[in-house]
Design a protein around this motif. Structure first.
Motif, PDB file in Angstrom:
ATOM      1  N   SER A 105       1.126   3.005  -9.035  1.00 57.32           N
ATOM      2  CA  SER A 105       0.673   1.608  -9.127  1.00 57.32           C
ATOM      3  C   SER A 105       1.404   0.790 -10.192  1.00 57.32           C
ATOM      4  O   SER A 105       1.186  -0.418 -10.296  1.00 57.32           O
ATOM      5  CB  SER A 105      -0.831   1.573  -9.412  1.00 57.32           C
ATOM      6  OG  SER A 105      -1.093   2.255 -10.632  1.00 57.32           O
ATOM      7  N   LYS A 143       0.835  -1.210   0.000  1.00 61.72           N
ATOM      8  CA  LYS A 143       0.000   0.000   0.000  1.00 61.72           C
ATOM      9  C   LYS A 143       0.867   1.258   0.000  1.00 61.72           C
ATOM     10  O   LYS A 143       0.618   2.205  -0.748  1.00 61.72           O
ATOM     11  CB  LYS A 143      -0.925   0.012   1.223  1.00 61.72           C
ATOM     12  CG  LYS A 143      -2.021  -1.037   1.190  1.00 61.72           C
ATOM     13  CD  LYS A 143      -2.862  -0.924   2.449  1.00 61.72           C
ATOM     14  CE  LYS A 143      -3.882  -2.058   2.541  1.00 61.72           C
ATOM     15  NZ  LYS A 143      -4.647  -1.983   3.797  1.00 61.72           N
ATOM     16  N   ILE A 171       2.612   1.819  -3.372  1.00 63.64           N
ATOM     17  CA  ILE A 171       1.695   2.411  -4.357  1.00 63.64           C
ATOM     18  C   ILE A 171       1.531   3.909  -4.094  1.00 63.64           C
ATOM     19  O   ILE A 171       1.575   4.729  -5.008  1.00 63.64           O
ATOM     20  CB  ILE A 171       0.332   1.686  -4.339  1.00 63.64           C
ATOM     21  CG1 ILE A 171       0.489   0.262  -4.890  1.00 63.64           C
ATOM     22  CG2 ILE A 171      -0.710   2.456  -5.149  1.00 63.64           C
ATOM     23  CD1 ILE A 171      -0.718  -0.647  -4.673  1.00 63.64           C
TER      24      ILE A 171
END
Length: 415
Positions: free
Chosen positions: A172, A164, A167
């Motif tokens: 991404s 997480k 990203i």
């Protein structure tokens, strides 16, 4: 060759499934925060609990999802805005990563402060990005530590949290996501969730296919995990091919004799061991012990006992687990073989394990293993052999270090 790249199985873009599917249930969703103080000490176990969500204070239209499963949440952490479906989910999150990151999660997930100027907003955003980068590193290291210890369920919250943060920090599509995918693949392999592990490996593979500049270290790690997957599926030929590719990339990045290449040889040996090809397994294990031995002997001869930057704490821990496995394997294999050669081989494992323990500062355990090895060397290859002399020299160094430390403690006590 790198047959996994461009094959029909991994050459097409994987379906990016919701994290709830990839997580495979309990233990796969971590949270974000940092409940250690800045010295790195853990807060007491009872510092946080999960409490029922207060429906009256719930914002209109707000949906709370479990940090572990993505399912509707009924509980909230008492100290930070992280939500859970059950107390078990909270417990896995807390033990896996929450105890380290809870304070910072409050900052990251808290409502934005009313800041006047654009310059102040920019500074605030930079501060938050700095926290995310720090936590990305922390979550990665924490997951790695649990993986080495074989605590796969606890590795996943940190691994997923690292994804997480990666990203949020890098976007991404970045190659910086690959290490997190590989951590999640490895954790799921350990939990025997092979389909989920394969999903994460295909995500990592797809990412690397799009970035041909990805380094040999990343390729080595990817191939190593493909090898583990194939070994778990009993696809031994494919496993051997993957581990051979791992060794190639690892040697390219670090050199074939570098201690970071040793785990690659070890995994190849394990496939041969599980395939009952004991001579080949023994040859790879001998290579592993030799690589670690050379590094540690050079360190003992050159250093004053300080650790070096060549190897991280997690890699040392992995080395200890690897050498223990090899030594256990040799001891079992040599139960029926009382030859001097077999005894020396087992003693070499103890010798290397002893040096590793000395490296970590565990002088008592290290000395015990070195003494056990010395006893065998004296009884087999004799007092004038290089192995015997090296072992004696290192034990003498230990005694000197021990005496120096005792003298220092006495001096401090009387000061």
């Amino acid at each position: 060759g790198s047959s996994h790249f461009g094959s029909s199985h991994f050459g097409s873009r994987p379906t990016v499934l919701p994290f709830t599917h990839l997580s495979g249930g309990l233990g796969h969703f971590s949270s974000l925060a940092l409940s250690r103080d800045r010295s790195g000490d853990l807060l007491p176990r009872g510092a946080m609990t999960a409490e029922p969500i207060n429906r009256l204070s719930k914002a209109k239209g707000a949906k709370y999802c479990c940090e572990i499963t993505g399912a509707p949440a009924t509980l909230v952490c008492s100290e930070c805005p992280v939500y859970f479906a059950t107390k078990e989910h909270f417990d896995v999150w807390w033990r896996g990563i929450g105890n380290l990151i809870a304070q910072d999660i409050v900052v990251l997930r808290g409502p934005p402060k009313m800041i006047g100027s654009e310059e102040e907003r920019h500074r605030r955003n930079e501060e938050l990005m700095g926290i995310r980068k720090e936590l990305l590193e922390l979550c990665t290291e924490t997951a790695q530590k649990f993986l080495v210890q074989g605590k796969y369920e606890l590795a996943v919250p940190g691994a997923l949290q690292s994804l997480k943060f990666a990203i949020e920090v890098h976007g991404s599509e970045a190659t910086e996501l690959v290490p997190s995918y590989l951590l999640l693949a490895e954790a799921n392999l350990g939990l025997r969730r092979l389909k989920i592990a394969e999903e994460f490996l295909s995500l990592a593979n797809w990412n690397i296919l799009k970035h041909p500049q990805a380094g040999s270290s990343m390729m080595s790690n990817l191939q190593r995990n493909f090898g583990r997957l194939y070994a778990a599926q009993q696809r031994y030929n494919e496993a051997l091919q993957a581990f051979a590719t791992d060794i190639y990339h690892s040697s390219l990045e670090f050199g074939p004799e570098n201690l970071r290449s040793a785990p690659s040889y070890f995994h190849m040996g394990r496939v041969f061991q599980s395939h009952q090809k004991s001579d080949r397994a023994a040859a790879f294990y001998a290579k592993v012990v030799d690589v670690y031995q050379k590094f540690l002997e050079a360190w003992m001869n050159e250093s004053s006992g300080e650790q070096v930057a060549d190897i991280t704490a997690v890699e040392v821990e992995e080395a200890i687990e690897i050498v223990k496995h090899i030594t256990d394997y040799r001891e079992k294999r040599n139960e029926d073989d009382c030859s001097d050669m077999a005894r020396v081989e087992t003693a070499e494992g103890r010798y290397t394990l002893g040096l590793l323990q000395v490296y970590t500062g565990d002088l008592a355990a290290g000395g015990e293993n070195l003494n056990a090895a010395l006893e065998v060397f004296l009884a087999t290859v004799g007092v004038d052999h290089d192995k015997t002399k090296a072992c004696q020299r290192h034990l003498e160094q230990l005694e000197k270090r021990d005496a120096a430390e005792q003298s220092l403690q006495e001096h401090v006590a009387t000061a």
